[in-house]
Each structure stands twice: as C-alpha cells, then as structure tokens.
Write a protein that holds these residues in place. Structure first.
Motif, PDB file in Angstrom:
ATOM      1  N   THR A  86      -7.662 -55.796-122.270  1.00  0.00           N
ATOM      2  CA  THR A  86      -9.256 -55.868-121.863  1.00  0.00           C
ATOM      3  C   THR A  86      -9.371 -54.715-120.968  1.00  0.00           C
ATOM      4  O   THR A  86     -11.364 -54.361-120.866  1.00  0.00           O
ATOM      5  CB  THR A  86      -9.114 -56.796-120.269  1.00  0.00           C
ATOM      6  N   GLU A  87      -8.710 -53.498-120.022  1.00  0.00           N
ATOM      7  CA  GLU A  87      -9.128 -52.397-119.240  1.00  0.00           C
ATOM      8  C   GLU A  87      -7.566 -51.284-119.603  1.00  0.00           C
ATOM      9  O   GLU A  87      -7.254 -51.242-120.030  1.00  0.00           O
ATOM     10  CB  GLU A  87      -8.948 -52.869-117.645  1.00  0.00           C
ATOM     11  N   VAL A  88      -8.846 -50.249-119.289  1.00  0.00           N
ATOM     12  CA  VAL A  88      -7.886 -48.787-119.641  1.00  0.00           C
ATOM     13  C   VAL A  88      -7.526 -48.057-118.443  1.00  0.00           C
ATOM     14  O   VAL A  88      -9.162 -48.026-117.949  1.00  0.00           O
ATOM     15  CB  VAL A  88      -7.684 -47.945-121.157  1.00  0.00           C
ATOM     16  N   GLY A  89      -7.255 -47.826-117.090  1.00  0.00           N
ATOM     17  CA  GLY A  89      -7.320 -47.790-115.950  1.00  0.00           C
ATOM     18  C   GLY A  89      -6.955 -45.994-115.744  1.00  0.00           C
ATOM     19  O   GLY A  89      -6.271 -45.994-115.003  1.00  0.00           O
ATOM     20  N   TYR A  90      -7.008 -45.047-116.584  1.00  0.00           N
ATOM     21  CA  TYR A  90      -6.397 -43.899-116.887  1.00  0.00           C
ATOM     22  C   TYR A  90      -7.755 -42.967-117.628  1.00  0.00           C
ATOM     23  O   TYR A  90      -7.938 -43.699-117.999  1.00  0.00           O
ATOM     24  CB  TYR A  90      -5.127 -43.758-117.556  1.00  0.00           C
ATOM     25  N   HIS A  91      -7.531 -41.777-117.329  1.00  0.00           N
ATOM     26  CA  HIS A  91      -8.442 -41.139-117.444  1.00  0.00           C
ATOM     27  C   HIS A  91      -7.668 -39.842-118.619  1.00  0.00           C
ATOM     28  O   HIS A  91      -6.363 -39.903-117.862  1.00  0.00           O
ATOM     29  CB  HIS A  91      -9.284 -39.428-117.234  1.00  0.00           C
ATOM     30  N   GLU A  92      -8.233 -39.667-120.517  1.00  0.00           N
ATOM     31  CA  GLU A  92      -7.328 -38.582-121.081  1.00  0.00           C
ATOM     32  C   GLU A  92      -6.936 -37.068-120.822  1.00  0.00           C
ATOM     33  O   GLU A  92      -7.582 -36.774-119.941  1.00  0.00           O
ATOM     34  CB  GLU A  92      -7.722 -38.307-122.213  1.00  0.00           C
ATOM     35  N   GLY A  93      -5.456 -36.935-119.946  1.00  0.00           N
ATOM     36  CA  GLY A  93      -4.833 -35.886-119.821  1.00  0.00           C
ATOM     37  C   GLY A  93      -4.685 -34.980-118.257  1.00  0.00           C
ATOM     38  O   GLY A  93      -4.320 -34.803-117.487  1.00  0.00           O
TER      39      GLY A  93
END
Length: 411
Positions: A86-93
């Motif tokens: 339902t949710e992703v809490g990080y930014h790639e890299g």
C-alpha cells in the motif's frame, strides 16, 4: 751499283730494357713501401653516459594487486508475509538508517485475525475459570469422600487442558502481532537503497525472491583482493605483531589515489588453483569514493626496508647474465656486474647483493655499452634516500612484479 744494307744499332734495344728494369724496380719499391707502412692508429672516443652513485636509504615493501570493492553488507529486503503493498516510504538511491520505514503491506487481514484470536483467548480464559472453580469444589468433596476419585481427576485434567488452550491463544495473538509488525517493513541495516523493485498496489508474497529493495552499506566499505602465497608469511607475521598494514586504493588506470584504509582480515584457506589467498581491507569511505563492485588497484604496504642499497631503476639491466648493472671502474671503463635486486618504487630499486653504497653505475646510455667500454660521465646524479621514500609506490612497475622480488628478498 748495288747499295749496302746498314744494320740497326743495338744501343736502342739495350736502353729500352734498362728503362723497363728501372720502372719495375720503382714499382717494387713503391709496393714494399705501401705494404710495410704502419697504418695510423685511431683511438675510439669514449661513450658519453650518465652515471649515479648507489646510496643507502629506506624502501617500502609493497604488493600491488587488483581488488574489488565489496560492501560490508548487501541486503535484499524480502516480505515476510503476503498482501498488497500500500505504501513505499523511501526515495531511490537515498541513505537510510537501520529501522527506518521502507514499505507498508495492507494489515487489515492480520488485524482481523488478531481480534479473532483475542476473542478465543477470552472464551478459553472463561472456561479455565469455570474449570478451576469446579476443581475447588471437587477437591472439598474428595476430601470427604463424597465424590468419585475418577471425577476429581478428570476435573484436574480439564483444568490443565483449559490452561493449555489459553497459552495457545496467547501465542496466536503474539503471532498476529508479529505479522502486523511484518506488515510495516523497515530497514534491517543502514546503507543506501537501490532502485525500487516493487510498486505500490502489487501483491507480494513471502516466497518472492525479487524483494522490495536492496540496501547496500557503503560507509564503511571494504576492498577484497588476493596476494600470492609466497607473500602471505610476511603479512601474517606482521599482523601477529599487532601492526596495522596500510592499504591504498587507486583508480583502475592507476593514476589517481582514491582512498586509504587498513588490512583487517585474511581468508582461512588458500586457493589451490591459483596459489593465492584472499585479503580484505576496510575503508571509512566517508566521501563515497569507493563504489560497490568497482575494480580498483590496491597497494599493500607490508614493511619498510631500512639502510638498503638503492640505485636508480634505469641502471638495472636484464640480459644473459640475469640482472646486472654497468659498474664504472676507476679508469673510466665499465664492467658488467651481476646483482640481485629487491623491491622498487618506480624511481629507485633495492640492490639486495652485488653493490655497496658509493659504487657508481651507468643510468643512461647503456644501449651503447659493452664490457670494458670506455666512458665519459656527462653528469653525476647521486641518489637520495629521501627521494626514494617519498616517491609514489611503483605505479606500473610494482604491478608487473617489482614487489614480488622485494617480498622474497626482505623475508
């Protein structure tokens, strides 16, 4: 009247013979003079060369190898249960810390299951309370022999069963609490996250091998490399004395220093196929100059030789006698002098045996020399120990094998 024939005089013939004899004598004298004349001697001019004196100084014993940047931790974050993301809490890299929120799985199914387990626990606790109350009455009746012994014992067993049921309900609730914790996915280690592998809305399962994201610990990091077995004994000896062996990482083209660290681990087995052993060095890598899986050139400082005989590297020649130098004699002639070389730093080379400090050797113009040739020194350039110790460690010469003889010579 007939004329008398006048005979030709013999004087003219005799004179011609004398003239010929004189010419022949002159030619013979000229030939003898030419043959017996000494040829003018021509001295061979001396060959102009550059010379330098052997000096004593310090020389670092280094090993140059190819290494790979190996992170201290590379973790693929996998879901522990099934559900919709339902949710992703990080930014790639980005950099994440241990325990930081990464993704959320829909927890409603597990919340309902927990409520059901809580209801079962309440029911079983009530049954346990009733069974205990009955057991108390049966105990009093049993003391007065007013109840059958079997009935009393059955009630004891019933209490034990209800207690076990309560414990099972508590365990079920703990399991659902763990499932709810697994629904909130957090970073197991600190590091840098890679590209996102699963988008919100996808259904993930506990058997998925792709994972949610990969976390790589970059600060600190390590570099893994191998060294030949002949150099291992000296390295282990130095480590056993508590020495910290410096390790420097250079770029793949060996022109730029990237980072410095220390050796901290030696593998416990030798690779029989290559005769090498794997070592690992640690680097702080605060500037993130070392990138995971990057190839780098590694230089390990094993030891530093003191009071070693040093000559410019250009003076050392290799040929039929082996390693040799052109030693300058007192009469300005050179002699082929066999030597045993040690480690080098690209500018200077250690002479393990064959020369003494103060001996003069040819450094430039060796291609025109032979044993016994006469020379004229163009410029004397005595070596300095400080120059040798400050020179960069064998950019390409050490990698091609200058360090290996040093390790053998110094051991």
């Amino acid at each position: 009247m007939s004329e008398a024939v006048t005979p030709r005089p013999k004087r003219s013939r005799r004179g011609l013979i004398v003239l010929v004899l004189i010419v022949l004598v002159l030619l013979a004298l000229a030939a003898v003079h030419l043959l017996t004349r000494k040829k003018p001697s021509r001295e061979t001019p001396p060959i102009v060369v550059t010379v330098a004196s052997a000096v004593t100084g310090s020389m670092p014993v280094t090993l140059s190898e190819l290494g790979t940047v190996t992170p201290t931790a590379t973790v693929t974050v996998l879901p522990q249960l099934s559900g919709y993301l339902t949710e992703v809490g990080y930014h790639e890299g980005e950099e994440v810390q241990k325990g930081q929120f990464l993704a959320q799985i829909d927890p409603r199914q597990y919340q309902i299951s927990k409520q059901q387990a809580q209801a079962a626990l309440a029911k079983d606790r009530a049954s346990l309370a009733q069974a205990r109350a009955d057991l108390a009455r049966y105990t009093q009746l049993n003391e007065h022999k007013s109840i059958a012994q079997q009935t009393f014992e059955d009630q004891q067993f019933l209490v034990l069963q209800d207690e076990a049921a309560v414990k099972a309900d508590i365990a079920n609730i703990a399991q659902f609490d763990l499932d709810l914790a697994y629904c909130r996915i957090t970073a197991p280690v600190s590091g840098k996250v890679g590209l996102r592998l699963v988008d919100p809305g996808n259904y993930v399962t506990a058997t998925s091998s792709t994972g949610i994201v990969v976390i790589t610990t970059i600060k600190p990091t390590t570099v893994q490399f191998t060294v030949p077995q002949d150099a291992l004994a000296r390295i282990v000896q130095r480590l056993n004395t508590g020495a910290k062996l410096p390790v420097t990482a250079y770029s793949s083209d060996n022109t730029r220093e990237i980072a410095t660290g220390t050796l901290y681990a030696v593998s416990n087995q030798m690779a029989t196929s290559t005769g090498t052993v794997t070592l690992r060095a640690t680097f702080a890598n605060d500037d993130e100059a070392l990138f995971p899986n990057e190839f780098v050139n590694v230089r390990l400082l094993v030891d530093t030789m003191q009071n070693a005989v040093l000559v410019p590297t250009a003076a050392v020649q290799t040929g039929a006698p082996g390693d040799f130098v052109y030693l300058v004699n007192a009469n300005n002639t050179v002699a082929v002098h066999k030597v045993t070389i040690g480690p080098g730093d690209g500018k200077h080379t250690v002479i393990a045996s064959g020369l003494s400090a103060g001996d003069v050797v040819v450094t430039d113009g060796t291609d025109r020399l032979n044993d016994g040739a006469k020379i004229q020194a163009a410029q004397a350039r005595p070596g300095t120990a400080a120059g040798s110790s400050k020179a960069p460690a064998a950019a390409s010469g050490a990698a091609s094998g200058a360090a290996a003889p040093g390790a053998a010579a110094s051991s």
